[in-house]
Structure formats: structure tokens, C-alpha cells
Scaffold this active site. Structure first.
Site, PDB file in Angstrom:
ATOM      1  N   CYS A 180       0.819  -1.217   0.000  1.00 20.78           N
ATOM      2  CA  CYS A 180       0.000   0.000   0.000  1.00 20.78           C
ATOM      3  C   CYS A 180       0.852   1.265   0.000  1.00 20.78           C
ATOM      4  O   CYS A 180       0.465   2.291  -0.574  1.00 20.78           O
ATOM      5  CB  CYS A 180      -0.914   0.026   1.220  1.00 20.78           C
ATOM      6  SG  CYS A 180      -1.857  -1.477   1.488  1.00 20.78           S
ATOM      7  N   CYS A 228      -2.015   2.778   3.072  1.00 23.88           N
ATOM      8  CA  CYS A 228      -2.764   1.788   3.846  1.00 23.88           C
ATOM      9  C   CYS A 228      -3.824   2.456   4.712  1.00 23.88           C
ATOM     10  O   CYS A 228      -3.750   3.645   5.029  1.00 23.88           O
ATOM     11  CB  CYS A 228      -1.806   0.959   4.695  1.00 23.88           C
ATOM     12  SG  CYS A 228      -2.551  -0.578   5.307  1.00 23.88           S
ATOM     13  N   GLU A 247      -9.511  -5.751  13.728  1.00 26.03           N
ATOM     14  CA  GLU A 247     -10.408  -6.184  12.663  1.00 26.03           C
ATOM     15  C   GLU A 247     -10.540  -7.699  12.700  1.00 26.03           C
ATOM     16  O   GLU A 247      -9.553  -8.409  12.891  1.00 26.03           O
ATOM     17  CB  GLU A 247      -9.873  -5.759  11.297  1.00 26.03           C
ATOM     18  CG  GLU A 247      -9.922  -4.273  11.068  1.00 26.03           C
ATOM     19  CD  GLU A 247      -9.417  -3.864   9.693  1.00 26.03           C
ATOM     20  OE1 GLU A 247      -9.666  -2.711   9.322  1.00 26.03           O
ATOM     21  OE2 GLU A 247      -8.778  -4.692   9.006  1.00 26.03           O
ATOM     22  N   SER A 301     -12.642  -5.664   8.720  1.00 29.59           N
ATOM     23  CA  SER A 301     -11.956  -5.186   7.534  1.00 29.59           C
ATOM     24  C   SER A 301     -12.976  -4.788   6.488  1.00 29.59           C
ATOM     25  O   SER A 301     -14.097  -5.312   6.454  1.00 29.59           O
ATOM     26  CB  SER A 301     -11.066  -6.300   6.974  1.00 29.59           C
ATOM     27  OG  SER A 301     -10.680  -6.029   5.654  1.00 29.59           O
TER      28      SER A 301
END
Length: 567
Positions: free
Chosen positions: A54, A127, A457, A483
Site C-alpha cells: 500500500c 494503507c 479487525e 476489515s
């Protein structure tokens, strides 16, 4: 243009002139010239790391942006921030640091913008947590600035199939259920992520980038422009984004336009509308609440519920649909989505943006949605009608609220016996061992902002359920979060959380739980007297983190219903 950095330049004979002269001496050592002291000083936040695709390309993009800022007449002070990869930390203790990093990154940017008294700020992101964090300090201190998303990853390719990071997580569940072999699992692992860029579906990164573009705090088109080409070089679109962002920042400086003129209540409604129309992540609830808090805009779960109750689901995107961000890019990207929504009356077109123009003006020449495709559905014939993507539920299990992601499924009710787990890892093991049955309601608690700490998450257990074929037959309820890659019957952000004595802490194995989508309630179906009896004897568990960043966070963080903020 009145410069905050004039404190560096100073006037001979002034009280602080000697100190300013010393400051200039130090800046000359890092290649500042006499001419640079007359330019606006721009803080450039570059959250680069090679620890995640990311953000892997952000050093190169940051170099491009630094050159563009200086070509536009500014002088950049460049710095980095922490980056925690959600995908890499997922399912482990490391994930406890992910949401915490949002606050640390925001504070780090504030330290640099205020410590150097810069004139403007431009922040990069990649990210998930870097995206809201890149904007929070700009809103907090009402700075002149904007943010630029690093862009989405290209899809992985294997056996004629497009893959993404969630393919790997779901493959683990499929492997445990005996549906795929070791070889297939290995090939998915090796091909899911082909290069730099954020996760390709309508997961948290792409959701938040799209929402911030709709909010008006990034340039039009940046959210859907891809990170790199197939050879992993910065894409031509992203290079152009850098040049446009630098020019727009100079325009904001010339006009003195600060963030809160753009980040209004109407602008937040635009952000929510675009996020939900695209089928975005539940994390947008947390992050937009946090951003509104920083911008001093009144926004709560009830307001979010009103917006999501009116917005149809138009996007056919993973994790629940078929497509990725590169598919949206080729048919017109986020500007085309916003044009579609504006023409249908779902957006406030008069909201100001970082271009200096309104939403409506920015979109005036944007092409309409092309026909003959099923990536974005028209508002008059949506993928799903209003209220069938995100729901805000209450009830005795979540009196402050919780968040359900329907992803286009028809609303109904779900009841079943509670299967109670005190941590994510125990829940995942139960799924992988085949101990969860159809009709169960899995409860994962003490994973909230304070209880985790860090509100992990639950992608690993939710993906394992999907991979095992239980995604539509087992519900998962947690005071943690999910997520953007999660789908299934998943309810997160339960508040009050277990750590502060919320009802979720009082649930026992096999207690009946009901999810009622006719009344938007999540209820523990036991006698009220029994519930109070349990409440009287409940004691909070001791912290496993007596010192360090997690201890500090647990002591400061607010409820998930308020965005889990620390300021």
C-alpha cells in the site's frame, strides 16, 4: 500572503531575530537558499514503508510531489510517519496497533506542521489508517492543506482469475474446509498482490479515499487513479495527481482557504453518500466520525443512519460484488460516480472543494455513467435499494449503537445461540476445527477500543466463515471492527464495549441472540432480572498492557460510537 513561516525569516532588531538567524543557519545546511526563505513552507508527509504494498511506492511519489511543490513556488519540508499494515497484522496481536496508529500518525503530522510553523501541508496516504490520519491534523488545527491518496493496487492474476488480498484470507478458510489443496492455496498466496498500491476492492482504503474526494479535501479523480503500472512504476495518472495537488495547494494559500471552510456538515453527508453508494467499508463509520470530531462538525450514528437509509447501493464491488477499483477507473472513476449521484439529487453540489470550485463546478464536464456495464448501477435501478448496505442497530446488546454491513442482501431477522469467545484467535480456531454450526451467533468480545486495546479487525474469522461456506448461516457480533474485505452477517462496533461493562460482556454460552432488521435492533433475549444480576457481579478484566502505547491509548480512547478518538 501572510506566512506562518515568517517566524523563520524575521526582522533585524526584533526580539527573536537572533533565534531566527540561527534557524536559517540550520536550514541552509539542508539546502535552503535565500530565495527559499521567501517561499511558503509546505509540510509534506510521506508515510513510506516497504512493509506493505500500500505504501511501498510513496517514497517515489513523495519525491515527485516534492519537485512539484517547488515547481509551483513552495519549499517542502519532507518527513515520514509510522505505517501499520492491516493486511499483514491481521489476526495477530500486531493488529491491536492498527487503529492506534491512526492517532499516532495524526499526532506526528501535527507535531511537524506546528513544530515548523509551516504555511501549508500536503499529506500522502496508502494503507487504511494513513488515509484518515493524513487529514485529521489538517482539520484539527484548521490548516491550509489537502491530502493525496497513493492509489489502488492492480489485481493479481492466476488461472484466468483476478485475485486480491481477501482471496488469500478466504482461501485459508476454504483450505481448512477441504475445498482447496495446498498447491491451490500457495498459488493464491503468490499471485494475490502483484505490486504497489492499496487493496483493490471497495475495502477501507478505497472507501476512505473516495469519501475524502467527495468531502472535497483531495483533487477530483485521485481516489480512483491507480498507484502503479504493471512494471511497478508510478502511474501517469498519479504523477498528474501530484502536479495538480501541488498547484491546488498554492491556490488555497493564495486565497487563504482553510480546511474547515470545506469540511462542513453538508460535505460530510456527501462523503457518506459516496461511501455507501459504492458499497464501502464499515470502517468509514469510525473514520468519518473521527474526522468530523476534528473538524468540529456535529455528526453521530443517528445522522449516519439517516444518510445510509436514503442512499441506494450502486457499486458492484468486492468483497460482496464482482469488481475492483481498476474497473471503476476505466469507466470514469469516482468523478463519474459523483456526477451520477449529483444528477440524481443525492449530493450537495454547492460544497466548496480544494480546487477552489464547488462540487457541481468540478463535475460540470464529467461524462455520465456509460451504458452496457454492470460495474456501477444507475440510481433508478440500483444494485440494492436504500438501507441494504450499512445499517446502524441498537437494542439491549448495543444501546449506544453498532454497525451491520448487509452488502445488498435483503433485510430480515437472524436468531441463534451465542458462541462466546474472549479473543479473536479463539474464535478463529473454533471455525477451523469445525466447531461452529449453522445458526450460531459468534460473539467475540474484549476486542473494543479500550478492551483490545485497539479494536482489532475480525477479517480472519469472518473470511474463514466465508471460506467454510458458513457466511450466510452464521452471524458474528463483536465490539471489535471488521476489515473492508469482510462480508457475511457481521455486526461490529458494539457499544458500550465489553471492557466498560457493556451488555456484550454479560453474554453466556448458548444465550439466545436476535438480530431484527425490521426494528434495527440487536438484542440478548434473556430475562431482565437475570441480566441485571449478571451486571451486578461483573468485574472488568485487568489490562495485559500496563505501559506503552496501548496503555496510553486505552486510557484516552472514546467509544466506537464516537469514532474511537483520543482528543
Amino acid at each position: 500572503m501572510k506566512k506562518r513561516s515568517s517566524e523563520i525569516t524575521g526582522t533585524p532588531g526584533g526580539a527573536d531575530w537572533a533565534e531566527r538567524t540561527a534557524a536559517r543557519s540550520m536550514l541552509r545546511a539542508v539546502r535552503f537558499s535565500d530565495e527559499d526563505f521567501e517561499k511558503p513552507i509546505i509540510a509534506l508527509a510521506v508515510p513510506h514503508t516497504n512493509g506493505t504494498p500500500c505504501n511501498d511506492h510513496l517514497r517515489d511519489l513523495g519525491d515527485i510531489l516534492q519537485r512539484e511543490i517547488e515547481a509551483a513556488g513552495g519549499k517542502a519540508i519532507v518527513f515520514g510517519t509510522p505505517v501499520i499494515s492491516d493486511g499483514i497484522s491481521m489476526g495477530s496481536e500486531a493488529m491491536k496497533y492498527s487503529l492506534v496508529s491512526r492517532e499516532v500518525i495524526a499526532d506526528a503530522i501535527e507535531l511537524m506542521t506546528e513544530g515548523y510553523r509551516v504555511d501549508g501541508v500536503l499529506t500522502l496516504s496508502g494503507c487504511d489508517k494513513t488515509i484518515p490520519a493524513a487529514l485529521m491534523p489538517i482539520a484539527r488545527n484548521d490548516l491550509i492543506g489537502l491530502t493525496l491518496y497513493g492509489g489502488s493496487i492492480l489485481p493479481g492474476l492466476y488461472g484466468g482469475e483476478e485475485l486480491n488480498i481477501v482471496s488469500s484470507f478466504e482461501a485459508i478458510g476454504a483450505h481448512a474446509a477441504g475445498k482447496i489443496d495446498d498447491c491451490r492455496l500457495k498459488e493464491i498466496e503468490c499471485h494475490a498482490c502483484p505490486g504497489a498500491g492499496s487493496c483493490g476492492g471497495m475495502y477501507t482504503a478505497n472507501t476512505m479515499a473516495s469519501a475524502i474526494e467527495a468531502l472535497g479535501m483531495s483533487i477530483p479523480g485521485a481516489a480512483s487513479n491507480l498507484a502503479v503500472e504493471r512494471d511497478n512504476r508510478i502511474s501517469a495518472d498519479k504523477r498528474l495527481d501530484a502536479a495538480r495537488s501541488a498547484r491546488m495547494l498554492m491556490g488555497l494559500l493564495q486565497k487563504g482557504t482553510r480546511a474547515r471552510r470545506i469540511m462542513t456538515r453538508a460535505a460530510f453527508e456527501n462523503a457518506l453518500t459516496v461511501a455507501w453508494a459504492l458499497g464501502g467499508s464499515t470502517n468509514a463509520v469510525l473514520h468519518l466520525l473521527a474526522l468530523a470530531h476534528e473538524a468540529d462538525v456535529e455528526l453521530d450514528l443517528d445522522a449516519i443512519a439517516r444518510v445510509t437509509g436514503k442512499v441506494p447501493l450502486l457499486g458492484n464491488f468486492k468483497p460482496f460484488g464482482r469488481y475492483l477499483m481498476n474497473d471503476l477507473h476505466r469507466i470514469g472513476g469516482v468523478p463519474m460516480v459523483m456526477k451520477t449521484l449529483l444528477d440524481a439529487g443525492f449530493l450537495h453540489g454547492d460544497c466548496l472543494t480544494v480546487t477552489g470550485l464547488s462540487i457541481a463546478d468540478n463535475l460540470a464536464d464529467t461524462p455520465t455513467c456509460p451504458e452496457g456495464q454492470d460495474i456501477l448501477y444507475p440510481p433508478e435501478a440500483p444494485y440494492a435499494p436504500p438501507g441494504q448496505h450499512i445499517r446502524i442497530l441498537r437494542g439491549n446488546l448495543a444501546p449506544e449503537g453498532c454497525v451491520l454491513k448487509l452488502s445488498g442482501r435483503k433485510p430480515g431477522s437472524f436468531s441463534g445461540p451465542a458462541r462466546v469467545f474472549e479473543r479473536e484467535e479463539d474464535a478463529l480456531q473454533a471455525i477451523l476445527k469445525g466447531e461452529i454450526n449453522r445458526g450460531d451467533v459468534m460473539v467475540i468480545r474484549y476486542e473494543g477500543p479500550k478492551g483490545g486495546p485497539g479494536m482489532r479487525e475480525m477479517l480472519s474469522p469472518s473470511a474463514a466463515l466465508m471460506g467454510a461456506g458458513l457466511g450466510t448461516d452464521v452471524a458474528l457480533v463483536t465490539d471489535g471492527r471488521f476489515s473492508g474485505g469482510t462480508h457475511g452477517i457481521m455486526i461490529g462496533h458494539v457499544a458500550p464495549e465489553a471492557q466498560v461493562g457493556g451488555t456484550i460482556a454479560l453474554v453466556k454460552e448458548r444465550d439466545p441472540i436476535e438480530i431484527n432488521l425490521e426494528t434495527n435492533e440487536l438484542n440478548l433475549r434473556i430475562d431482565g432480572r437475570e441480566l441485571e444480576k449478571r451486571r451486578e457481579i461483573w468485574q472488568p478484566p485487568g489490562s495485559r498492557y500496563p505501559r506503552g502505547v496501548l496503555a496510553k491509548y486505552a486510557g484516552l480512547v472514546s467509544s466506537a460510537s464516537e469514532g474511537a478518538v483520543t482528543s
